[in-house]
Motif scaffolding. Structure first.
Motif, PDB file in Angstrom:
ATOM      1  N   GLY A  47     -10.335 -33.871  83.625  1.00 14.39           N
ATOM      2  CA  GLY A  47      -9.467 -33.456  82.528  1.00 14.39           C
ATOM      3  C   GLY A  47      -8.893 -34.633  81.777  1.00 14.39           C
ATOM      4  O   GLY A  47      -9.003 -35.784  82.195  1.00 14.39           O
ATOM      5  N   VAL A  48      -8.300 -34.338  80.622  1.00 11.49           N
ATOM      6  CA  VAL A  48      -7.619 -35.368  79.837  1.00 11.49           C
ATOM      7  C   VAL A  48      -6.272 -34.796  79.438  1.00 11.49           C
ATOM      8  O   VAL A  48      -6.088 -33.577  79.375  1.00 11.49           O
ATOM      9  CB  VAL A  48      -8.397 -35.728  78.545  1.00 11.49           C
ATOM     10  N   VAL A  49      -5.332 -35.682  79.147  1.00  6.69           N
ATOM     11  CA  VAL A  49      -4.016 -35.211  78.726  1.00  6.69           C
ATOM     12  C   VAL A  49      -4.066 -34.904  77.230  1.00  6.69           C
ATOM     13  O   VAL A  49      -4.533 -35.715  76.431  1.00  6.69           O
ATOM     14  CB  VAL A  49      -2.925 -36.264  79.019  1.00  6.69           C
ATOM     15  N   VAL A  50      -3.606 -33.721  76.880  1.00  8.48           N
ATOM     16  CA  VAL A  50      -3.519 -33.323  75.482  1.00  8.48           C
ATOM     17  C   VAL A  50      -2.105 -32.806  75.218  1.00  8.48           C
ATOM     18  O   VAL A  50      -1.332 -32.572  76.146  1.00  8.48           O
ATOM     19  CB  VAL A  50      -4.531 -32.190  75.136  1.00  8.48           C
ATOM     20  N   ALA A  51      -1.779 -32.665  73.937  1.00  6.55           N
ATOM     21  CA  ALA A  51      -0.557 -31.960  73.564  1.00  6.55           C
ATOM     22  C   ALA A  51      -0.983 -30.706  72.820  1.00  6.55           C
ATOM     23  O   ALA A  51      -2.053 -30.668  72.193  1.00  6.55           O
ATOM     24  CB  ALA A  51       0.328 -32.839  72.684  1.00  6.55           C
ATOM     25  N   TYR A  52      -0.182 -29.671  72.932  1.00  6.36           N
ATOM     26  CA  TYR A  52      -0.457 -28.434  72.207  1.00  6.36           C
ATOM     27  C   TYR A  52       0.830 -27.994  71.539  1.00  6.36           C
ATOM     28  O   TYR A  52       1.864 -27.854  72.191  1.00  6.36           O
ATOM     29  CB  TYR A  52      -0.972 -27.355  73.166  1.00  6.36           C
ATOM     30  N   GLU A  53       0.760 -27.815  70.237  1.00 11.47           N
ATOM     31  CA  GLU A  53       1.974 -27.497  69.481  1.00 11.47           C
ATOM     32  C   GLU A  53       1.847 -26.154  68.799  1.00 11.47           C
ATOM     33  O   GLU A  53       0.803 -25.818  68.238  1.00 11.47           O
ATOM     34  CB  GLU A  53       2.199 -28.583  68.411  1.00 11.47           C
ATOM     35  N   ALA A  54       2.904 -25.372  68.839  1.00 11.33           N
ATOM     36  CA  ALA A  54       2.986 -24.147  68.045  1.00 11.33           C
ATOM     37  C   ALA A  54       4.367 -24.128  67.408  1.00 11.33           C
ATOM     38  O   ALA A  54       5.328 -24.697  67.943  1.00 11.33           O
ATOM     39  CB  ALA A  54       2.777 -22.916  68.906  1.00 11.33           C
ATOM     40  N   GLY A  96      -1.974 -22.305  67.496  1.00  8.16           N
ATOM     41  CA  GLY A  96      -1.232 -23.556  67.504  1.00  8.16           C
ATOM     42  C   GLY A  96      -2.183 -24.681  67.171  1.00  8.16           C
ATOM     43  O   GLY A  96      -3.220 -24.452  66.542  1.00  8.16           O
ATOM     44  N   ARG A  97      -1.826 -25.882  67.576  1.00  6.13           N
ATOM     45  CA  ARG A  97      -2.641 -27.045  67.237  1.00  6.13           C
ATOM     46  C   ARG A  97      -2.816 -27.909  68.465  1.00  6.13           C
ATOM     47  O   ARG A  97      -1.829 -28.308  69.078  1.00  6.13           O
ATOM     48  CB  ARG A  97      -1.963 -27.857  66.127  1.00  6.13           C
ATOM     49  N   ILE A  98      -4.067 -28.180  68.796  1.00  3.19           N
ATOM     50  CA  ILE A  98      -4.353 -29.051  69.927  1.00  3.19           C
ATOM     51  C   ILE A  98      -4.439 -30.493  69.447  1.00  3.19           C
ATOM     52  O   ILE A  98      -5.041 -30.772  68.416  1.00  3.19           O
ATOM     53  CB  ILE A  98      -5.613 -28.604  70.677  1.00  3.19           C
ATOM     54  N   VAL A  99      -3.786 -31.360  70.191  1.00  2.00           N
ATOM     55  CA  VAL A  99      -3.661 -32.777  69.825  1.00  2.00           C
ATOM     56  C   VAL A  99      -4.286 -33.609  70.924  1.00  2.00           C
ATOM     57  O   VAL A  99      -3.938 -33.459  72.090  1.00  2.00           O
ATOM     58  CB  VAL A  99      -2.163 -33.136  69.660  1.00  2.00           C
ATOM     59  N   PHE A 100      -5.216 -34.450  70.548  1.00  2.00           N
ATOM     60  CA  PHE A 100      -5.938 -35.241  71.551  1.00  2.00           C
ATOM     61  C   PHE A 100      -6.381 -36.553  70.928  1.00  2.00           C
ATOM     62  O   PHE A 100      -6.092 -36.826  69.760  1.00  2.00           O
ATOM     63  CB  PHE A 100      -7.125 -34.436  72.095  1.00  2.00           C
ATOM     64  N   VAL A 105      -6.239 -33.743  65.707  1.00  2.00           N
ATOM     65  CA  VAL A 105      -5.505 -32.479  65.792  1.00  2.00           C
ATOM     66  C   VAL A 105      -6.345 -31.377  65.157  1.00  2.00           C
ATOM     67  O   VAL A 105      -7.009 -31.608  64.145  1.00  2.00           O
ATOM     68  CB  VAL A 105      -4.113 -32.627  65.112  1.00  2.00           C
ATOM     69  N   ARG A 106      -6.378 -30.208  65.803  1.00  2.00           N
ATOM     70  CA  ARG A 106      -7.139 -29.061  65.291  1.00  2.00           C
ATOM     71  C   ARG A 106      -6.328 -27.780  65.500  1.00  2.00           C
ATOM     72  O   ARG A 106      -5.832 -27.562  66.595  1.00  2.00           O
ATOM     73  CB  ARG A 106      -8.419 -28.837  66.098  1.00  2.00           C
ATOM     74  N   PRO A 107      -6.257 -26.931  64.495  1.00  2.00           N
ATOM     75  CA  PRO A 107      -5.645 -25.620  64.735  1.00  2.00           C
ATOM     76  C   PRO A 107      -6.605 -24.744  65.529  1.00  2.00           C
ATOM     77  O   PRO A 107      -7.827 -24.826  65.334  1.00  2.00           O
ATOM     78  CB  PRO A 107      -5.438 -25.065  63.328  1.00  2.00           C
ATOM     79  N   VAL A 108      -6.067 -23.943  66.417  1.00  2.00           N
ATOM     80  CA  VAL A 108      -6.901 -23.103  67.276  1.00  2.00           C
ATOM     81  C   VAL A 108      -6.045 -21.928  67.769  1.00  2.00           C
ATOM     82  O   VAL A 108      -4.823 -22.060  67.884  1.00  2.00           O
ATOM     83  CB  VAL A 108      -7.463 -23.962  68.453  1.00  2.00           C
ATOM     84  N   ASN A 109      -6.681 -20.789  68.007  1.00  2.00           N
ATOM     85  CA  ASN A 109      -5.876 -19.688  68.559  1.00  2.00           C
ATOM     86  C   ASN A 109      -5.827 -19.785  70.078  1.00  2.00           C
ATOM     87  O   ASN A 109      -6.689 -20.383  70.708  1.00  2.00           O
ATOM     88  CB  ASN A 109      -6.357 -18.322  68.067  1.00  2.00           C
ATOM     89  N   HIS A 110      -4.770 -19.216  70.653  1.00  2.00           N
ATOM     90  CA  HIS A 110      -4.546 -19.394  72.097  1.00  2.00           C
ATOM     91  C   HIS A 110      -4.012 -18.128  72.739  1.00  2.00           C
ATOM     92  O   HIS A 110      -3.556 -17.203  72.054  1.00  2.00           O
ATOM     93  CB  HIS A 110      -3.542 -20.534  72.326  1.00  2.00           C
ATOM     94  N   LEU A 111      -4.068 -18.119  74.067  1.00  2.00           N
ATOM     95  CA  LEU A 111      -3.364 -17.128  74.872  1.00  2.00           C
ATOM     96  C   LEU A 111      -2.693 -17.880  76.013  1.00  2.00           C
ATOM     97  O   LEU A 111      -3.192 -18.911  76.462  1.00  2.00           O
ATOM     98  CB  LEU A 111      -4.323 -16.083  75.441  1.00  2.00           C
ATOM     99  N   LEU A 112      -1.565 -17.349  76.482  1.00  2.00           N
ATOM    100  CA  LEU A 112      -0.926 -17.925  77.663  1.00  2.00           C
ATOM    101  C   LEU A 112      -1.318 -17.035  78.840  1.00  2.00           C
ATOM    102  O   LEU A 112      -0.902 -15.880  78.939  1.00  2.00           O
ATOM    103  CB  LEU A 112       0.593 -17.966  77.469  1.00  2.00           C
ATOM    104  N   LEU A 113      -2.172 -17.552  79.715  1.00  5.30           N
ATOM    105  CA  LEU A 113      -2.719 -16.785  80.841  1.00  5.30           C
ATOM    106  C   LEU A 113      -2.614 -17.635  82.105  1.00  5.30           C
ATOM    107  O   LEU A 113      -2.912 -18.830  82.062  1.00  5.30           O
ATOM    108  CB  LEU A 113      -4.199 -16.454  80.593  1.00  5.30           C
ATOM    109  N   ARG A 163       3.770 -43.774  74.309  1.00  3.86           N
ATOM    110  CA  ARG A 163       3.640 -44.176  75.717  1.00  3.86           C
ATOM    111  C   ARG A 163       2.314 -43.699  76.301  1.00  3.86           C
ATOM    112  O   ARG A 163       2.281 -43.067  77.359  1.00  3.86           O
ATOM    113  CB  ARG A 163       4.797 -43.629  76.554  1.00  3.86           C
ATOM    114  N   ALA A 164       1.266 -43.929  75.545  1.00  5.74           N
ATOM    115  CA  ALA A 164      -0.111 -43.611  75.963  1.00  5.74           C
ATOM    116  C   ALA A 164      -0.395 -42.108  76.054  1.00  5.74           C
ATOM    117  O   ALA A 164      -1.450 -41.703  76.535  1.00  5.74           O
ATOM    118  CB  ALA A 164      -0.472 -44.299  77.276  1.00  5.74           C
ATOM    119  N   LEU A 165       0.541 -41.275  75.579  1.00  2.00           N
ATOM    120  CA  LEU A 165       0.300 -39.823  75.597  1.00  2.00           C
ATOM    121  C   LEU A 165       0.218 -39.299  74.163  1.00  2.00           C
ATOM    122  O   LEU A 165       0.904 -39.804  73.276  1.00  2.00           O
ATOM    123  CB  LEU A 165       1.439 -39.098  76.323  1.00  2.00           C
ATOM    124  N   PRO A 166      -0.606 -38.263  73.945  1.00  2.00           N
ATOM    125  CA  PRO A 166      -0.642 -37.656  72.613  1.00  2.00           C
ATOM    126  C   PRO A 166       0.690 -36.971  72.319  1.00  2.00           C
ATOM    127  O   PRO A 166       1.256 -36.299  73.184  1.00  2.00           O
ATOM    128  CB  PRO A 166      -1.784 -36.635  72.711  1.00  2.00           C
TER     129      PRO A 166
END
Lengths: 133, 133
Positions: free
Chosen positions: B61-68, B18-22, B30-38, A25-28
């Motif tokens: 901004g753009v909409v991305v997904a982030y998966e861990a 985790g992995r950023i999805v765009f 998709v790329r693995p990357v380290n993160h912090l929740l701040l 639905r147009a989202l990653p």
């Protein structure tokens, strides 16, 4: 450190699961799923209601990315491989039967869709000690 | 078993990467990357040449997904969390300085872009023993 295609696919084949990346639905969108490397394709199974089923339901297929990695959070060493290519539902009955026999989904539910991802692009890298910033 | 938002974010915060999805040039990436929740956002750093930098370079901004995830390949138990939301470059100098002080990229190279992902949607699940198909 970039990886050669053959080495990247070997690493991918050596781990049981990864993450399928697609557009919903147009989202990653991204989902963890277990896989096998068979017939030079990444084979996964997905359940009926999954967003992915809709995305790859079309006969012509859709382009997806598939990522697997093994990164040690302590040493920060490891690797990541991303395959990009067309994902198509497997419809040939013999092929389907063979894939279903060897690939068992980790998540219960009716895993009715078997999907093959052709690795058109294969990119991978290793995190090496000197790369630790 | 689906996870509540608060529990899902807590699990995400408890792992280092985790992995950023765009979308990059109309393809899923998709790329693995380290993160912090701040500050209730997922903060990552990415290097200059990364495809992501271009994608989130826009002010809006753009909409991305982030998966861990943390899934044990032997027991097949674990969890996966996916955050979907706007990713924006962090430009406020004070915020930037603070994020850069606490978040150190695992991959060397000039990590010049600090990106904050607002968790507009949070989805997660646990793989439980009875779900093992």
């Amino acid at each position: 450190m970039p990886l050669e295609r053959a080495e990247a696919l070997k690493l991918l084949a050596g781990v049981p699961f990864g993450r399928i990346v697609f557009t919903s639905r147009a989202l990653p969108a991204v989902r963890p799923v277990n896989h096998l490397l068979l017939d030079d394709t990444v084979v996964i199974r997905t359940h009926d209601g999954a967003a992915l089923s809709g995305a790859v339901g079309a006969e012509e297929g859709v382009v997806v990315a598939y990522e697997a990695d093994a990164i040690d959070p302590v040493t920060r060493l490891g690797w990541s491989v991303v395959v990009t290519g067309y994902a198509r539902p497997v419809t040939d009955p013999d092929q389907l039967a063979r894939y279903r026999e060897v690939l068992h989904p980790w998540v219960a539910a009716s895993m009715d869709h078997t999907v093959a991802i052709r690795p058109d692009l294969v990119a991978g890298f290793r995190l090496t000690a000197e790369a630790d910033g």
